[in-house]
Design a protein around this motif. Structure first.
Motif, PDB file in Angstrom:
ATOM      1  N   UNK A   1       0.827  -1.209   0.000  1.00  0.00           N
ATOM      2  CA  UNK A   1       0.000   0.000   0.000  1.00  0.00           C
ATOM      3  C   UNK A   1       0.861   1.258   0.000  1.00  0.00           C
ATOM      4  N   UNK A   2       1.929   1.254   0.772  1.00  0.00           N
ATOM      5  CA  UNK A   2       2.824   2.411   0.830  1.00  0.00           C
ATOM      6  C   UNK A   2       3.536   2.604  -0.506  1.00  0.00           C
ATOM      7  N   UNK A   3       4.019   1.519  -1.093  1.00  0.00           N
ATOM      8  CA  UNK A   3       4.713   1.617  -2.377  1.00  0.00           C
ATOM      9  C   UNK A   3       3.808   2.184  -3.461  1.00  0.00           C
ATOM     10  N   UNK A   4       2.565   1.742  -3.470  1.00  0.00           N
ATOM     11  CA  UNK A   4       1.611   2.222  -4.468  1.00  0.00           C
ATOM     12  C   UNK A   4       1.350   3.718  -4.304  1.00  0.00           C
ATOM     13  N   UNK A   5       1.203   4.155  -3.068  1.00  0.00           N
ATOM     14  CA  UNK A   5       0.937   5.568  -2.793  1.00  0.00           C
ATOM     15  C   UNK A   5       2.135   6.443  -3.152  1.00  0.00           C
ATOM     16  N   UNK A   6       3.337   5.914  -2.994  1.00  0.00           N
ATOM     17  CA  UNK A   6       4.538   6.691  -3.276  1.00  0.00           C
ATOM     18  C   UNK A   6       4.761   6.926  -4.767  1.00  0.00           C
ATOM     19  N   UNK A   7       4.154   6.105  -5.609  1.00  0.00           N
ATOM     20  CA  UNK A   7       4.348   6.265  -7.047  1.00  0.00           C
ATOM     21  C   UNK A   7       3.927   7.645  -7.529  1.00  0.00           C
ATOM     22  N   UNK A   8       2.846   8.165  -6.963  1.00  0.00           N
ATOM     23  CA  UNK A   8       2.368   9.488  -7.383  1.00  0.00           C
ATOM     24  C   UNK A   8       3.315  10.604  -6.937  1.00  0.00           C
ATOM     25  N   UNK A   9       4.217  10.288  -6.010  1.00  0.00           N
ATOM     26  CA  UNK A   9       5.198  11.271  -5.540  1.00  0.00           C
ATOM     27  C   UNK A   9       6.553  11.068  -6.212  1.00  0.00           C
ATOM     28  N   UNK A  10       6.625  10.126  -7.154  1.00  0.00           N
ATOM     29  CA  UNK A  10       7.864   9.808  -7.865  1.00  0.00           C
ATOM     30  C   UNK A  10       8.974   9.391  -6.900  1.00  0.00           C
ATOM     31  N   UNK A  11       8.609   8.614  -5.897  1.00  0.00           N
ATOM     32  CA  UNK A  11       9.580   8.089  -4.934  1.00  0.00           C
ATOM     33  C   UNK A  11       9.480   6.571  -4.929  1.00  0.00           C
ATOM     34  N   UNK A  12      10.617   5.921  -4.996  1.00  0.00           N
ATOM     35  CA  UNK A  12      10.666   4.462  -5.012  1.00  0.00           C
ATOM     36  C   UNK A  12      10.640   3.912  -3.577  1.00  0.00           C
ATOM     37  N   UNK A  13      10.264   2.646  -3.447  1.00  0.00           N
ATOM     38  CA  UNK A  13      10.131   2.048  -2.120  1.00  0.00           C
ATOM     39  C   UNK A  13      10.612   0.602  -2.130  1.00  0.00           C
ATOM     40  N   UNK A  14      11.394   0.251  -1.122  1.00  0.00           N
ATOM     41  CA  UNK A  14      11.829  -1.122  -0.909  1.00  0.00           C
ATOM     42  C   UNK A  14      11.497  -1.517   0.522  1.00  0.00           C
ATOM     43  N   UNK A  15      10.866  -2.672   0.697  1.00  0.00           N
ATOM     44  CA  UNK A  15      10.695  -3.183   2.054  1.00  0.00           C
ATOM     45  C   UNK A  15      11.890  -4.083   2.355  1.00  0.00           C
ATOM     46  N   UNK A  16      12.519  -3.845   3.508  1.00  0.00           N
ATOM     47  CA  UNK A  16      13.750  -4.558   3.850  1.00  0.00           C
ATOM     48  C   UNK A  16      13.783  -4.891   5.341  1.00  0.00           C
ATOM     49  N   UNK A  17      12.794  -5.632   5.838  1.00  0.00           N
ATOM     50  CA  UNK A  17      12.788  -5.970   7.262  1.00  0.00           C
ATOM     51  C   UNK A  17      14.015  -6.798   7.639  1.00  0.00           C
TER      52      UNK A  17
END
Length: 294
Positions: A108-124
């Protein structure tokens, strides 16, 4: 190629030593924490990282932004809040989140960040405060494969076992399975030590002998001595494992098919009712047994 300008948000029991390890690799790090009165923050400053007073100061010139926070609402607030990352981070920067927020939360966070042109990686991560201090964490990564290759050199500065698990959310999916194992290892550990006590066997003997055989585990080697010494200082708090087990249950199709997870959750919940135990390490589960059996 490693970019020298990075940000690290969340300087808790795990985040602070991870920041220290990054700083030891000659990175220019601007770090931020919601509270600045934690005693371990002195180590962050001594490492060469700069602790700043706002998210804006931390991320405005960073192309790599690490976050290590508590729960989904904490991560969402730091990223999307009124003073959040999305307001100040450069376009096409990448957020690498070390928190445990579950696969659904990460997607959900990654999808929302797309509109802000910011990439996301989950790395627990896994390995507790010991792994964070020693730079030997296990890191489970989900996201774009090319983005993984970009951040891998940084991950190697804080971890020893780094695995690309697949698309966004995959790292979290593996971490939830890891937390099931960790929870049930603690049940087994507590019951083995109680059985030793019943038989009037020195519990240290259980650690020395069993850790060399098929029953050996990270928990037995690292947490059993703490239980024996009644050391409940948190490397990983009970409140956090309860949060993780909540996330596990959110992706279960039928919770009744997982009696072990239900038992671990029950025991952690029981101990969480004791004074201050909610903020103690997971090894405090032993209190559920000593409360019953003396």
């Amino acid at each position: 190629m490693v970019n020298n300008q990075v940000a690290f948000l969340g300087l808790g029991v795990m985040g602070a030593p991870m920041t220290v390890n990054l700083a030891h690799h000659n990175l220019s790090i601007k770090a931020w924490n919601r509270t600045n009165d934690r005693p371990w923050l002195e180590n962050v400053t001594k490492s060469g990282a700069t602790i700043v007073n706002s998210i804006r100061e931390a991320v405005k010139s960073a192309s790599i932004i690490f976050t290590c926070l508590g729960d989904i609402p904490d991560v969402e607030e730091v990223i999307f809040g009124d003073d959040g990352i999305v307001k100040y981070a450069p376009p096409h920067s990448i957020i690498v989140d070390f928190s445990t927020i579950g696969s659904q939360g990460a997607r959900a966070i990654a999808l929302k960040l797309k509109s802000h042109q910011i990439r996301f990686m989950d790395a627990p991560v896994s390995g507790g405060d010991i792994g964070a201090k020693n730079g030997t964490l296990t890191i489970m990564v989900g996201g774009d494969k090319q983005d993984f290759e970009e951040i891998k050199p940084y991950l190697e500065m804080v971890g020893k076992n780094i695995t690309y698990c697949g698309e966004v959310g995959s790292g979290q999916a593996v971490k939830l399975c890891n937390q099931v194992l960790a929870s049930l290892h603690m049940v087994a550990l507590c019951e083995a030590l109680q059985l030793a006590k019943t038989q009037k066997i020195d519990p240290n003997l259980i650690v020395d002998v069993c850790s060399t055989g098929a029953a050996g585990s990270w928990a037995l080697t690292n947490l059993a001595p703490k239980i024996i010494n009644q050391d409940y200082q948190p490397g990983f708090m009970i409140k956090h494992i309860l949060k993780d087990l909540r996330l596990v249950k959110e992706v279960m199709e039928n919770p009744d098919n997982y009696p072990g997870i239900n038992l671990a959750q029950q025991l952690f919940n029981q101990v969480a009712q004791f004074d201050d135990a909610y903020l103690e390490g997971t090894q405090a589960m032993i209190k559920a047994y000593t409360d019953k059996n003396g």
